[in-house]
Design an enzyme around this catalytic site. Sequence first.
Site, PDB file in Angstrom:
ATOM      1  N   HIS A  50      57.991  46.141 -53.122  1.00  0.00           N
ATOM      2  CA  HIS A  50      56.961  47.519 -53.588  1.00  0.00           C
ATOM      3  C   HIS A  50      57.826  47.652 -54.274  1.00  0.00           C
ATOM      4  O   HIS A  50      58.698  47.818 -54.307  1.00  0.00           O
ATOM      5  CB  HIS A  50      56.787  48.043 -52.045  1.00  0.00           C
ATOM      6  N   ASP A  57      57.800  51.467 -56.637  1.00  0.00           N
ATOM      7  CA  ASP A  57      57.533  53.171 -56.597  1.00  0.00           C
ATOM      8  C   ASP A  57      58.087  53.360 -58.367  1.00  0.00           C
ATOM      9  O   ASP A  57      58.974  53.576 -58.818  1.00  0.00           O
ATOM     10  CB  ASP A  57      58.600  53.397 -56.019  1.00  0.00           C
ATOM     11  N   MET A  63      57.764  56.067 -60.515  1.00  0.00           N
ATOM     12  CA  MET A  63      56.990  57.428 -60.595  1.00  0.00           C
ATOM     13  C   MET A  63      57.125  58.147 -62.164  1.00  0.00           C
ATOM     14  O   MET A  63      58.446  57.640 -62.961  1.00  0.00           O
ATOM     15  CB  MET A  63      58.302  58.327 -59.515  1.00  0.00           C
ATOM     16  N   HIS A  86      52.874  50.565 -56.889  1.00  0.00           N
ATOM     17  CA  HIS A  86      52.445  51.774 -56.094  1.00  0.00           C
ATOM     18  C   HIS A  86      53.063  52.642 -57.592  1.00  0.00           C
ATOM     19  O   HIS A  86      53.822  53.282 -57.548  1.00  0.00           O
ATOM     20  CB  HIS A  86      53.690  52.051 -54.734  1.00  0.00           C
ATOM     21  N   MET A  98      52.420  56.130 -59.103  1.00  0.00           N
ATOM     22  CA  MET A  98      52.655  57.412 -58.440  1.00  0.00           C
ATOM     23  C   MET A  98      52.970  58.376 -59.530  1.00  0.00           C
ATOM     24  O   MET A  98      53.785  58.916 -60.034  1.00  0.00           O
ATOM     25  CB  MET A  98      54.206  58.208 -57.366  1.00  0.00           C
ATOM     26  N   MET A 152      49.933  57.766 -47.421  1.00  0.00           N
ATOM     27  CA  MET A 152      51.741  57.929 -47.304  1.00  0.00           C
ATOM     28  C   MET A 152      51.923  58.827 -45.744  1.00  0.00           C
ATOM     29  O   MET A 152      50.796  59.943 -45.840  1.00  0.00           O
ATOM     30  CB  MET A 152      51.706  58.807 -48.939  1.00  0.00           C
ATOM     31  N   ASP A 202      53.477  54.498 -45.802  1.00  0.00           N
ATOM     32  CA  ASP A 202      54.949  53.961 -46.515  1.00  0.00           C
ATOM     33  C   ASP A 202      55.127  55.750 -46.299  1.00  0.00           C
ATOM     34  O   ASP A 202      54.905  56.269 -46.838  1.00  0.00           O
ATOM     35  CB  ASP A 202      54.036  53.975 -48.343  1.00  0.00           C
TER      36      ASP A 202
HETATM   37  C1  DX5 Z   1      58.131  57.357 -51.991  1.00  0.00           C
HETATM   38  C2  DX5 Z   1      57.984  56.030 -51.945  1.00  0.00           C
HETATM   39  C3  DX5 Z   1      58.190  55.296 -50.893  1.00  0.00           C
HETATM   40  C4  DX5 Z   1      60.048  54.398 -50.645  1.00  0.00           C
HETATM   41  C5  DX5 Z   1      59.860  54.758 -48.995  1.00  0.00           C
HETATM   42  O1  DX5 Z   1      57.438  57.863 -52.757  1.00  0.00           O
HETATM   43  O2  DX5 Z   1      56.291  55.613 -52.174  1.00  0.00           O
HETATM   44  O3  DX5 Z   1      57.962  53.420 -51.409  1.00  0.00           O
HETATM   45  O4  DX5 Z   1      60.468  54.167 -51.204  1.00  0.00           O
HETATM   46  O5  DX5 Z   1      61.188  55.211 -48.685  1.00  0.00           O
HETATM   47  P1  DX5 Z   1      61.774  54.464 -47.373  1.00  0.00           P
HETATM   48  O6  DX5 Z   1      61.289  53.192 -46.891  1.00  0.00           O
HETATM   49  O7  DX5 Z   1      63.217  54.735 -47.352  1.00  0.00           O
HETATM   50  O8  DX5 Z   1      60.689  56.298 -46.613  1.00  0.00           O
HETATM   51 ZN    ZN Z   2      55.596  53.565 -51.795  1.00  0.00          ZN
END
Ligand code: DX5
Ligand code: ZN
Length: 220
Positions: free
Chosen positions: A34, A36, A38, A68, A70, A141, A179
């Site tokens: 995965h 992420d 941002m 993912h 964001m 989420m 997630d």
């Molecule tokens: C948060 C991310 C998640 C994050 C999850 O915005 O989308 O993927 O990495 O982290 P944990 O499992 O530590 O909550």
């Molecule tokens: Zn994520």
Amino acid sequence: MTNIRIAPSILAADLSRLGDEVRDVLDGGADYIHVDVMDGYFVPNLSFGIPIVTSLRKAFPEAFLDVHLMIKQPGRFVKAFVEEGASLITIHAEADDPAYIGLALNEIRAHGVRTCVSLRPKTSISALERWLDDLDMVLIMTVEPGFGGQSFMLDQLGKIQELRAAIEARGLNCDIEVDGGITAKTAPLAIEAGANVLVSGSAVFGRKDRRTAIEELRCR
Ligand code: DX5
Ligand code: ZN
């Protein structure tokens, strides 16, 4: 029993040793990696972007890269992520006007890459209406997106149940990913509610023994 897939989030990995970290979780049985992404605008944090997907694809040709996004107006970047080797791209329902979200999904699909729409905790599943029939996955989420290590929001369980019921009523082949705050304690709740793909950052990369951590999340 449903086949549960585990997607460790590299946000919680030691990024100075990213290749070794990814190798370790893949050897430990991770199904997806995965990623992420941002932008400091859709969410109040910055992480990493396209070059990470490029490098991971080169180093791990067979890995399933679960990207993912964001980011605001994700349509601007889906082509780049597709070309660099994403296996699935998640965009947020809240990240643009629905017409543009639809166009971005079409573009991802046209390249043979899987599509997923994500909902922030406050967004209800009615926001998915126009896309649900054609999606490969929906990401619910279970924390406010932006940071790892937050607590699982129990109030999202009802939404997962509602979505699972809608998917079944329509006879769709659509995964439900969760997630945020997924641990050995919260994973069974999410699975029971109907999730079948679990993202986990800290509960996997925060442990020394990744195989055991992943097995615990699978709840077999
Ligand atoms: C948060 C991310 C998640 C994050 C999850 O915005 O989308 O993927 O990495 O982290 P944990 O499992 O530590 O909550
Ligand atoms: Zn994520």
